[in-house]
Scaffold this motif. Structure first.
Motif, PDB file in Angstrom:
ATOM      1  N   GLY A 265       0.773  -1.237   0.000  1.00  0.00           N
ATOM      2  CA  GLY A 265       0.000   0.000   0.000  1.00  0.00           C
ATOM      3  C   GLY A 265       0.799   1.277   0.000  1.00  0.00           C
ATOM      4  N   GLN A 266       1.932   1.313  -0.690  1.00  0.00           N
ATOM      5  CA  GLN A 266       2.719   2.534  -0.723  1.00  0.00           C
ATOM      6  C   GLN A 266       2.013   3.605  -1.546  1.00  0.00           C
ATOM      7  OE1 GLN A 266       7.097   2.466  -0.807  1.00  0.00           O
ATOM      8  NE2 GLN A 266       6.918   0.326  -1.412  1.00  0.00           N
ATOM      9  N   GLU A 267       1.954   4.810  -0.986  1.00  0.00           N
ATOM     10  CA  GLU A 267       1.343   5.914  -1.714  1.00  0.00           C
ATOM     11  C   GLU A 267       2.233   6.357  -2.872  1.00  0.00           C
ATOM     12  OE1 GLU A 267       0.902   8.767   1.384  1.00  0.00           O
ATOM     13  OE2 GLU A 267      -1.064   8.016   1.982  1.00  0.00           O
ATOM     14  N   GLU A 268       3.524   6.221  -2.674  1.00  0.00           N
ATOM     15  CA  GLU A 268       4.492   6.644  -3.685  1.00  0.00           C
ATOM     16  C   GLU A 268       5.746   5.802  -3.504  1.00  0.00           C
ATOM     17  OE1 GLU A 268       7.167  10.611  -4.720  1.00  0.00           O
ATOM     18  OE2 GLU A 268       5.383  10.774  -3.453  1.00  0.00           O
ATOM     19  N   GLU A 269       6.301   5.339  -4.617  1.00  0.00           N
ATOM     20  CA  GLU A 269       7.478   4.485  -4.524  1.00  0.00           C
ATOM     21  C   GLU A 269       8.665   5.251  -3.948  1.00  0.00           C
ATOM     22  OE1 GLU A 269       8.253   2.796  -8.305  1.00  0.00           O
ATOM     23  OE2 GLU A 269       6.366   1.686  -8.401  1.00  0.00           O
ATOM     24  N   LYS A 270       9.376   4.593  -3.038  1.00  0.00           N
ATOM     25  CA  LYS A 270      10.563   5.179  -2.422  1.00  0.00           C
ATOM     26  C   LYS A 270      11.632   4.096  -2.393  1.00  0.00           C
ATOM     27  CE  LYS A 270      12.022   7.625   1.794  1.00  0.00           C
ATOM     28  NZ  LYS A 270      12.154   8.987   1.235  1.00  0.00           N
ATOM     29  N   PRO A 271      12.870   4.406  -2.765  1.00  0.00           N
ATOM     30  CA  PRO A 271      13.933   3.387  -2.776  1.00  0.00           C
ATOM     31  C   PRO A 271      14.037   2.664  -1.441  1.00  0.00           C
ATOM     32  CG  PRO A 271      14.696   5.404  -3.823  1.00  0.00           C
ATOM     33  CD  PRO A 271      13.357   5.719  -3.221  1.00  0.00           C
ATOM     34  N   ALA A 272      14.250   1.349  -1.501  1.00  0.00           N
ATOM     35  CA  ALA A 272      14.310   0.539  -0.284  1.00  0.00           C
ATOM     36  C   ALA A 272      15.439   0.991   0.636  1.00  0.00           C
ATOM     37  CB  ALA A 272      14.482  -0.933  -0.647  1.00  0.00           C
ATOM     38  N   GLN A 273      16.563   1.418   0.051  1.00  0.00           N
ATOM     39  CA  GLN A 273      17.676   1.890   0.881  1.00  0.00           C
ATOM     40  C   GLN A 273      17.264   3.115   1.700  1.00  0.00           C
ATOM     41  OE1 GLN A 273      17.871   1.055  -2.296  1.00  0.00           O
ATOM     42  NE2 GLN A 273      19.733  -0.137  -2.724  1.00  0.00           N
ATOM     43  N   ASP A 274      16.516   4.014   1.076  1.00  0.00           N
ATOM     44  CA  ASP A 274      16.050   5.210   1.787  1.00  0.00           C
ATOM     45  C   ASP A 274      15.031   4.839   2.865  1.00  0.00           C
ATOM     46  OD1 ASP A 274      17.663   6.709   0.160  1.00  0.00           O
ATOM     47  OD2 ASP A 274      16.055   7.321  -1.207  1.00  0.00           O
ATOM     48  N   GLN A 275      14.161   3.893   2.550  1.00  0.00           N
ATOM     49  CA  GLN A 275      13.185   3.453   3.545  1.00  0.00           C
ATOM     50  C   GLN A 275      13.876   2.801   4.739  1.00  0.00           C
ATOM     51  OE1 GLN A 275      10.456   1.049   1.118  1.00  0.00           O
ATOM     52  NE2 GLN A 275       8.881   2.597   1.457  1.00  0.00           N
ATOM     53  N   ALA A 276      14.938   2.053   4.477  1.00  0.00           N
ATOM     54  CA  ALA A 276      15.673   1.407   5.570  1.00  0.00           C
ATOM     55  C   ALA A 276      16.245   2.454   6.526  1.00  0.00           C
ATOM     56  CB  ALA A 276      16.795   0.540   5.007  1.00  0.00           C
ATOM     57  N   LYS A 277      16.760   3.544   5.978  1.00  0.00           N
ATOM     58  CA  LYS A 277      17.329   4.601   6.819  1.00  0.00           C
ATOM     59  C   LYS A 277      16.252   5.289   7.652  1.00  0.00           C
ATOM     60  CE  LYS A 277      21.107   5.389   3.546  1.00  0.00           C
ATOM     61  NZ  LYS A 277      21.675   6.303   2.521  1.00  0.00           N
ATOM     62  N   VAL A 278      15.075   5.471   7.063  1.00  0.00           N
ATOM     63  CA  VAL A 278      13.970   6.076   7.813  1.00  0.00           C
ATOM     64  C   VAL A 278      13.501   5.129   8.919  1.00  0.00           C
ATOM     65  CG1 VAL A 278      11.607   6.959   7.682  1.00  0.00           C
ATOM     66  CG2 VAL A 278      13.221   7.439   5.832  1.00  0.00           C
ATOM     67  N   LEU A 279      13.451   3.837   8.614  1.00  0.00           N
ATOM     68  CA  LEU A 279      13.035   2.850   9.614  1.00  0.00           C
ATOM     69  C   LEU A 279      14.012   2.796  10.786  1.00  0.00           C
ATOM     70  CD1 LEU A 279      11.763  -0.047   7.327  1.00  0.00           C
ATOM     71  CD2 LEU A 279      10.401   1.271   8.963  1.00  0.00           C
ATOM     72  N   ILE A 280      15.283   3.037  10.515  1.00  0.00           N
ATOM     73  CA  ILE A 280      16.267   3.101  11.597  1.00  0.00           C
ATOM     74  C   ILE A 280      15.924   4.251  12.542  1.00  0.00           C
ATOM     75  CG2 ILE A 280      18.656   3.742  12.116  1.00  0.00           C
ATOM     76  CD1 ILE A 280      19.545   2.030   9.789  1.00  0.00           C
ATOM     77  N   LYS A 281      15.596   5.407  11.971  1.00  0.00           N
ATOM     78  CA  LYS A 281      15.216   6.559  12.796  1.00  0.00           C
ATOM     79  C   LYS A 281      13.958   6.256  13.608  1.00  0.00           C
ATOM     80  CE  LYS A 281      17.060   9.967   9.510  1.00  0.00           C
ATOM     81  NZ  LYS A 281      16.699  11.102   8.616  1.00  0.00           N
ATOM     82  N   LEU A 282      12.997   5.589  12.965  1.00  0.00           N
ATOM     83  CA  LEU A 282      11.742   5.251  13.632  1.00  0.00           C
ATOM     84  C   LEU A 282      11.986   4.300  14.799  1.00  0.00           C
ATOM     85  CD1 LEU A 282       8.592   5.517  13.440  1.00  0.00           C
ATOM     86  CD2 LEU A 282       8.644   3.423  12.076  1.00  0.00           C
ATOM     87  N   THR A 283      12.775   3.256  14.549  1.00  0.00           N
ATOM     88  CA  THR A 283      13.074   2.274  15.590  1.00  0.00           C
ATOM     89  C   THR A 283      13.866   2.897  16.731  1.00  0.00           C
ATOM     90  OG1 THR A 283      13.140   0.539  13.898  1.00  0.00           O
ATOM     91  CG2 THR A 283      14.103   0.014  16.031  1.00  0.00           C
ATOM     92  N   THR A 284      14.825   3.741  16.393  1.00  0.00           N
ATOM     93  CA  THR A 284      15.628   4.408  17.421  1.00  0.00           C
ATOM     94  C   THR A 284      14.759   5.287  18.307  1.00  0.00           C
ATOM     95  OG1 THR A 284      17.584   4.407  15.986  1.00  0.00           O
ATOM     96  CG2 THR A 284      17.573   5.969  17.822  1.00  0.00           C
ATOM     97  N   ALA A 285      13.825   6.016  17.700  1.00  0.00           N
ATOM     98  CA  ALA A 285      12.918   6.867  18.478  1.00  0.00           C
ATOM     99  C   ALA A 285      12.074   6.029  19.430  1.00  0.00           C
ATOM    100  CB  ALA A 285      12.020   7.672  17.539  1.00  0.00           C
ATOM    101  N   MET A 286      11.579   4.889  18.948  1.00  0.00           N
ATOM    102  CA  MET A 286      10.778   3.998  19.793  1.00  0.00           C
ATOM    103  C   MET A 286      11.600   3.478  20.974  1.00  0.00           C
ATOM    104  SD  MET A 286       8.764   1.685  16.956  1.00  0.00           S
ATOM    105  CE  MET A 286       7.387   2.315  15.984  1.00  0.00           C
ATOM    106  N   CYS A 287      12.809   3.016  20.687  1.00  0.00           N
ATOM    107  CA  CYS A 287      13.651   2.442  21.742  1.00  0.00           C
ATOM    108  C   CYS A 287      14.046   3.489  22.775  1.00  0.00           C
ATOM    109  CB  CYS A 287      14.897   1.807  21.127  1.00  0.00           C
ATOM    110  SG  CYS A 287      14.560   0.306  20.183  1.00  0.00           S
TER     111      CYS A 287
END
Length: 356
Positions: A265-287
């Motif tokens: 369900g992606q609204e707009e395609e985004k490179p997987a490498q860029d998504q991985a970096k954003v997910l790192i920020k998300l996970t770090t904020a949660m932790c």
């Protein structure tokens, strides 16, 4: 380490490097070693972690064991058992679903690699390795910087950060449930910052009745505040474990929903490498937020239990610290489960669409 990984990929030809989820062995070693000195049950917990089973299976076994123990006691009261509370908030269900999604994605990656050869195979393997390297860097960062966790974000700032990061992922996900759980946890502990031990606050029955009568006649709201300041140490401990379980469950749920949306369900395609970096920020904020809550809970326990004996207070503090550490580990482990998902997403966007 990277060269060794690359050699494995080259030697195995069409096998994919999605990596084992060894977070339970490598993440948070420093914190766990400190806890081991004060928690006699830690060695048993660590042994459970080292089993070659999935995280959800380990948690489910612990929950079922506690249910059997409680059944023998014939009690209907809620218990401060992290695993049971984590399951009550659907954390276990979302973790299992994420594990299934991750395993299915890994199989798809391997199957697609098996259909390629030559230059196309090498190019795709290099892309997948580049995604894996981002995850590997995050795991190394977790191991080195565990002691720095707990940087506090204000509730509104944390909610804003989550919303922005999810928007940056280009997925239609909102962190409403997680934000509400965080707010509930912060609210009760902030209300209890002025809490004092019941033993210290206790006065003669006659004086107490007189004081309560005066307060009720003057200000009913103030009477409610007094009630909040008389939580027992057992109540504070229960709230601490329950809050950690709820917040962690909501974090796992959020990561599960993100994984589903990345694939479908992606609204707009985004490179997987860029998504991985954003997910790192998300996970770090949660932790960081979970670690901050854990610290607040132990401070509250120390305050309300200031007149308790060490053999009563210390096990509770150790338990909250341990579950706080475990909570961040579960979130980090869930993050690692997203690796095959991003690799499949990369194949879908960069390979399948360009095929004739």
């Amino acid at each position: 380490m990277l060269s060794a990984i690359t050699n494995v990929v080259q030697n195995t030809g069409k096998s994919v490097l999605t990596g084992g989820l060894d977070a339970l062995e490598f993440i948070g070693k420093k914190t766990m070693n400190v806890l081991a000195e004060s928690d006699p049950g830690f060695k048993r917990t660590k042994t459970l972690m080292e089993r070659t089973v999935s995280l959800s299976q380990m948690l489910r076994e612990a929950k079922e064991k506690e249910k059997r123990r409680l059944a023998q006691q014939l009690t209907m009261e809620r218990t401060a058992h992290y695993g049971m509370l984590f399951d009550e908030y659907q954390g276990l269900s979302h973790l299992e679903a994420l594990e299934i999604l991750s395993n299915e994605s890994e199989s798809k990656v391997q199957s697609f690699l098996a259909s390629l050869d030559g230059e196309k195979l090498e190019l795709l393997k290099n892309d997948l390795i580049s995604i894996k390297d981002i995850f590997a860097a995050k795991e190394l960062e977790n191991e080195e910087n565990q002691e720095e966790q707990g940087l506090e974000e204000k509730g509104e700032e944390f909610a804003r950060m989550l919303t922005e990061l999810l928007f940056e992922l280009h997925v239609a996900a909102t962190p409403d449930k997680l934000n509400k759980a965080m707010k509930r946890a912060h609210d009760w502990v902030e209300e209890d910052q002025t809490v004092v031990s019941v033993d210290v606050a206790k006065v003669s029955e006659e004086e107490t009745k007189k004081e309560e009568k005066e307060e009720k006649s003057q200000d009913p709201q103030e009477d409610k505040k007094e009630e909040k300041r008389t939580k027992t140490i057992e109540e504070v401990y229960m709230l601490s474990i329950e809050s950690l379980a709820e917040v962690t469950a909501r974090c796992i749920e959020q990561l599960h929903k993100v994984a589903e949306l990345i694939l479908h369900g992606q609204e707009e395609e985004k490179p997987a490498q860029d998504q991985a970096k954003v997910l790192i920020k998300l996970t770090t904020a949660m932790c960081n937020e979970v670690a901050s809550l854990s610290k607040k809970f132990t401070n509250s326990l120390t305050t309300v239990g200031s007149n308790k004996k060490a053999e009563v207070l210390n096990p509770m503090i150790s338990s909250v610290l341990l579950e706080g550490c475990n909570s961040t580990t579960y979130i980090q482990d869930a993050f690692q489960l997203l690796l095959p998902v991003l690799q499949v997403s990369h194949i879908q966007t960069s390979c399948l669409k360009v095929q004739p």
